[in-house]
Design an enzyme around this catalytic site. Structure first.
Site, PDB file in Angstrom:
ATOM      1  N   LYS A  62       0.853  -1.186   0.000  1.00 35.39           N
ATOM      2  CA  LYS A  62       0.000   0.000   0.000  1.00 35.39           C
ATOM      3  C   LYS A  62       0.885   1.231   0.000  1.00 35.39           C
ATOM      4  O   LYS A  62       1.707   1.428   0.903  1.00 35.39           O
ATOM      5  CB  LYS A  62      -0.893   0.002   1.249  1.00 35.39           C
ATOM      6  CG  LYS A  62      -1.994   1.053   1.207  1.00 35.39           C
ATOM      7  CD  LYS A  62      -3.061   0.736   0.168  1.00 35.39           C
ATOM      8  CE  LYS A  62      -4.364   0.313   0.771  1.00 35.39           C
ATOM      9  NZ  LYS A  62      -5.321  -0.194  -0.225  1.00 35.39           N
ATOM     10  N   THR A  72      -3.601  -5.309   0.796  1.00 32.55           N
ATOM     11  CA  THR A  72      -2.943  -4.008   0.994  1.00 32.55           C
ATOM     12  C   THR A  72      -3.734  -3.184   2.000  1.00 32.55           C
ATOM     13  O   THR A  72      -3.162  -2.354   2.697  1.00 32.55           O
ATOM     14  CB  THR A  72      -2.791  -3.259  -0.347  1.00 32.55           C
ATOM     15  OG1 THR A  72      -4.063  -2.940  -0.872  1.00 32.55           O
ATOM     16  CG2 THR A  72      -2.002  -4.097  -1.341  1.00 32.55           C
ATOM     17  N   ASP A  73      -5.042  -3.418   2.068  1.00 29.07           N
ATOM     18  CA  ASP A  73      -5.840  -2.730   3.081  1.00 29.07           C
ATOM     19  C   ASP A  73      -5.372  -3.076   4.489  1.00 29.07           C
ATOM     20  O   ASP A  73      -5.346  -2.211   5.378  1.00 29.07           O
ATOM     21  CB  ASP A  73      -7.320  -3.099   2.906  1.00 29.07           C
ATOM     22  CG  ASP A  73      -8.233  -2.242   3.761  1.00 29.07           C
ATOM     23  OD1 ASP A  73      -8.434  -1.068   3.408  1.00 29.07           O
ATOM     24  OD2 ASP A  73      -8.709  -2.742   4.802  1.00 29.07           O
ATOM     25  N   PHE A 125      32.979  26.832 -14.637  1.00 28.08           N
ATOM     26  CA  PHE A 125      32.891  25.606 -15.434  1.00 28.08           C
ATOM     27  C   PHE A 125      33.755  25.795 -16.670  1.00 28.08           C
ATOM     28  O   PHE A 125      33.388  26.510 -17.599  1.00 28.08           O
ATOM     29  CB  PHE A 125      31.433  25.276 -15.805  1.00 28.08           C
ATOM     30  CG  PHE A 125      31.274  23.898 -16.392  1.00 28.08           C
ATOM     31  CD1 PHE A 125      31.700  22.769 -15.708  1.00 28.08           C
ATOM     32  CD2 PHE A 125      30.709  23.725 -17.648  1.00 28.08           C
ATOM     33  CE1 PHE A 125      31.565  21.490 -16.258  1.00 28.08           C
ATOM     34  CE2 PHE A 125      30.567  22.455 -18.195  1.00 28.08           C
ATOM     35  CZ  PHE A 125      30.994  21.339 -17.499  1.00 28.08           C
ATOM     36  N   ARG A 154      29.512  31.795 -12.319  1.00 32.63           N
ATOM     37  CA  ARG A 154      28.130  31.504 -12.700  1.00 32.63           C
ATOM     38  C   ARG A 154      27.303  31.236 -11.452  1.00 32.63           C
ATOM     39  O   ARG A 154      27.843  31.018 -10.371  1.00 32.63           O
ATOM     40  CB  ARG A 154      28.066  30.286 -13.629  1.00 32.63           C
ATOM     41  CG  ARG A 154      28.594  29.007 -12.993  1.00 32.63           C
ATOM     42  CD  ARG A 154      28.277  27.770 -13.844  1.00 32.63           C
ATOM     43  NE  ARG A 154      28.700  26.553 -13.150  1.00 32.63           N
ATOM     44  CZ  ARG A 154      28.446  25.313 -13.561  1.00 32.63           C
ATOM     45  NH1 ARG A 154      27.782  25.122 -14.684  1.00 32.63           N
ATOM     46  NH2 ARG A 154      28.854  24.258 -12.865  1.00 32.63           N
ATOM     47  N   GLN A 214      29.812  18.155 -10.039  1.00 36.58           N
ATOM     48  CA  GLN A 214      30.370  16.863  -9.635  1.00 36.58           C
ATOM     49  C   GLN A 214      31.337  17.024  -8.463  1.00 36.58           C
ATOM     50  O   GLN A 214      31.303  16.264  -7.494  1.00 36.58           O
ATOM     51  CB  GLN A 214      31.117  16.198 -10.799  1.00 36.58           C
ATOM     52  CG  GLN A 214      30.229  15.506 -11.811  1.00 36.58           C
ATOM     53  CD  GLN A 214      29.883  16.380 -12.997  1.00 36.58           C
ATOM     54  OE1 GLN A 214      29.789  17.609 -12.858  1.00 36.58           O
ATOM     55  NE2 GLN A 214      29.660  15.760 -14.141  1.00 36.58           N
ATOM     56  N   HIS A 274      19.527  25.343 -14.252  1.00 32.20           N
ATOM     57  CA  HIS A 274      20.256  26.384 -14.975  1.00 32.20           C
ATOM     58  C   HIS A 274      19.651  27.766 -14.740  1.00 32.20           C
ATOM     59  O   HIS A 274      18.446  27.957 -14.826  1.00 32.20           O
ATOM     60  CB  HIS A 274      20.246  26.079 -16.480  1.00 32.20           C
ATOM     61  CG  HIS A 274      20.803  24.734 -16.818  1.00 32.20           C
ATOM     62  ND1 HIS A 274      22.046  24.317 -16.396  1.00 32.20           N
ATOM     63  CD2 HIS A 274      20.299  23.696 -17.539  1.00 32.20           C
ATOM     64  CE1 HIS A 274      22.278  23.083 -16.846  1.00 32.20           C
ATOM     65  NE2 HIS A 274      21.223  22.692 -17.530  1.00 32.20           N
TER      66      HIS A 274
END
Lengths: 302, 302, 302, 302
Positions: free
Chosen positions: D12, D57-58, D162, D179, D223, D251
């Site tokens: 569930k 699932t109940d 970068f 940036r 990274q 971005h």
């Protein structure tokens, strides 16, 4: 000076009601999202905490489900009218009610070339809508009906230009005589009356006119296309007083492949999310009756 | 002990690429959402901040758009294979690549009984998907192809029971021999090979088998229905090795109208949002080849 | 009868403008979502496809970004006023403009007990809003300013009852003298004037009054709580003419653990999604000036 | 060849459990979204429609709510361990279980400088997560615990470059030495053991290390920043074996104001929606134990 209660409403929003008609082996399904709202003099609840005038939103929910059986859903509009009127009758302090409905469409699953009796697949395109507003009670009660749709997503890959526009210091947009035009249309049309109208048929017919007009109209701007679509609806349906559109201009930008030496003659586009143009317009008969409260609290319109 | 870089990947997600084929007046449209990822030895970028091995995600984006023209999109799968292979070739440090594509379907707008040349309406039902994973380069390069769909919303209003289940202290659910069963199906099928397969035709055929099996199979549990759907697909398509399903059980609860003296014999339901059952299952050939990296990083599966 | 253009507007929606003030090493950030709309006589564009009156939405976008630098963003309200007025001035056919702004809040990341100069974390709670509407030009130009917030999610785990309400045939709700009350508040307040008001400070002050009134007011209904919150704002801020609320009653239902022999004295709740109560109310000074166009096309209010 | 059932699970999903601790007047709140899944030999349900092995699932839902009271929620991790073990015990056919929890944070509403006893406001920033996987039963039962967070949205307005990246035919990106860098971080960390760990305190500590490392690390690529964040966590928490990140590069593009003669020296940005870079990385001890099933079916990781 004093502080007072101004305009107000309350109700139960987004009741997800699914109605199966199983009188025969060939079931029918209507799948609705229903929101109710009551308006009137509920100042005691607000200023004194006294709930004697207030029918709980839980009761409004129960009513919405019960009327799906007791009244049935011959069309979302007729169901909404019955529900709005019932709620006003049930609550002495109410001066009026508004019921908003969204309907999701299902198709029968095709099996051996025919639609199955009790298995369905969501059509998943646009959502059908209605907004019914009731004001007053008894003889003098007024009732306004809007029908409509949202998220009818359409695109034409040519047959659209945008030129000759006003330019100022901040204008950098290039004129174009061939572009992609796409929108996710919201439209709502107001009935002057629904006497003798089959509202399910009317919905299909309006949708069809909107689509075919979009397809076949050369576009010099989204505004012009919307006006053409609205005019076509009004010409075909004399009982519709006006139609209002809210149309995001879903920009498809040419992707600059020339930087890599690849030609792109209107073939590869970036479908942008935000921002988007947003065009809203009303097309109306010049002798349309006053809309009254038809558009009050309806989202997304001027 | 030392701290080191483990498994990793990077790329550009959700490039919204629309490709119009306009070689004739009758345009074709393919509307894709493309995500790329490169895997390999990118430890210099992580541990030393040296980007010499890293092809920017911006270049991956440019490549995804450029190949939509240079390679074209005969099917999402073939486009994804070409793109994944291209990216591995372009990046010496890459050991492999994964490309995920979602495709949105459009229909031609009907005008006077025929589909329009360049005006389209979003079908808006399920989304077609593909995941292509490439590992290695040159002769030894491996390539796995998954096809699939998400959000195929289906419902049967009868022909479904749920009985004889395990019960414990917390079990209150009543057994039922007639209920609504609905799901929003995600399915992905793995090709052992795609040699000679028309992937657009295969997609339509698999979708059709899934739908008709759902419609015509009496259901004693969603699990049984999924297994029947998967088996039917494997029987009809010998080049499909396995199929995996993720199927939310979209509960439709009988609304208790008896409290108001109104009968409700499976006619009025509350469509609940959360929680929902979630059934996930794999149907596979007992002699299927190893899946390798086909399912790595694919969301929503065991 | 004829078919004519009714009310209409057009503009660029959801410009995601981030403004960094970097005059010193300690940067400031304002993160906005800006939507513009022009109103006026644009019938030539709609009925004749003639764009000579139409400043492209692309130019409106450029203007929104440019004014973020040229005018700056001392508050969202002041920026929106400048932008709305600029757009009316730039477009002769415009009779007015509306600018809607949502602002997302950022906190400085704490490092060694102090906020970092140029690194931020999204506060991520409510969104601050403003809607500025300008009508006319030159001497007679009118300007209305709404400030507000959306998605202020609050909950009280006791101190809330709901009793003594109207009952009808469909009423099954039990009265309660202790329940969880929760809402995701939208509030908008209209300034009679902003002369001498520091709008950033005023926003913080109104938010604080809304929160503390919610916390300390015993609630006999959400309506009463909203009225108390609105009254407290009006009492503290003489230049605010009225405040409007839209408050979903986010139901928290006692989960019935008694079925398993487990006591649940207001301790374990199911937080339901849909349906939900929806309470909308205006609290106003009895001598407030007319709102004019302040609320036109503002979503979610009566 | 035969067609057989492969890997599968069922449960569930998204139980929205709110637990109020009201032993004193100063209430505590824990607000959870809980998903359960059972794995094992459930082939009879799939292939024969026989539910004798299947706990509904109940019932899993009922159990999740009941254990919120019977076991309590000292931390999401401890609650999830108890729930997963309970479910395996309750279902003989189960070989294991997985419980996923999301927790939403609330703050006390400040009133007169102190937090209110029973009124709360949603903090609304990141969501805390845990995934607990149990395999086997009795003595040999294995248990893996992941803690984590999603949607921790952070931004630095400078201190990010970068440069020096790989370039190919499709590379058009300019190098930059300044940036905006922003992400909505998902992180999950795997505990080698949780012996003696206060998991609420540990969560706050890891979050704090992630934030301060992000703030104070000069970034030569996302990274590198992720690796630094992960290393700092592993250095501070010896019982954490590894940490995995999924970080969209949100971005922020300089908006070109030079076209209008307006200077823009890193001050006005367009925050783009799609596409976005997506960086995923694992930082691990080189002597970490095998992860076993810890990451199986966990979304969003390599």
């Amino acid at each position: 000076m004093g502080i007072v209660l101004g305009s107000n409403q309350y109700g139960k929003a987004e009741n997800r009601i699914v109605r199966i008609v199983r009188d025969t082996q060939r079931h029918e399904i209507r799948d609705l999202n229903v929101s109710t709202a009551l308006r009137g003099d509920f100042s005691r609840a607000h200023t004194q905490g006294d709930q004697a005038d207030v029918l709980p939103t839980d009761s409004q929910k129960n009513t919405a489900f019960a009327l799906a059986k007791e009244v049935g859903i011959s069309s979302p509009e007729e169901y909404a009218v019955a529900l709005a009127r019932h709620l006003v009758d049930a609550v002495p302090a109410a001066s009026g009610a508004q019921v908003q409905v969204q309907e999701y469409a299902w198709d029968r699953i095709p099996v051996d070339g025919a639609g199955h009796d009790h298995s369905f697949v969501r059509r998943g395109t646009e959502t059908r809508t209605t907004v019914v507003t009731v004001d007053g009670r008894g003889e003098g009660q007024r009732c306004w009906v809007l029908s409509g749709l949202t998220d009818l997503v359409v695109l034409k890959s040519t047959g659209s230009e945008f030129r000759g526009f006003l330019k100022d210091r901040y204008t950098t947009l290039a004129e174009t005589d061939d572009r992609v035009m796409a929108t996710a249309l919201t439209a709502r049309w107001r009935w002057s009356d629904t006497e003798g109208v089959d509202l399910d048929e009317a919905y299909a017919a309006v949708r069809s006119v909107l689509l075919s007009t979009f397809a076949t109209t050369y576009s010099r701007a989204l505004q012009e296309t919307l006006f053409a679509m609205g005019s076509a609806v009004l010409e075909a349906h004399p009982q519709i007083a006006e139609i209002r559109f809210s149309a995001p201009n879903k920009h498809h930008f040419d992707y600059d492949l020339g930087r890599f030496g690849v030609e792109n003659d209107g073939e590869v586009f970036h479908a942008a999310d935000r921002p988007y143009g947003l065009i809203e317009a009303t097309v109306t008969r010049d002798d349309a009756d006053e809309p009254g409260q038809a558009w009050t609290a309806v989202p997304g319109f001027v």
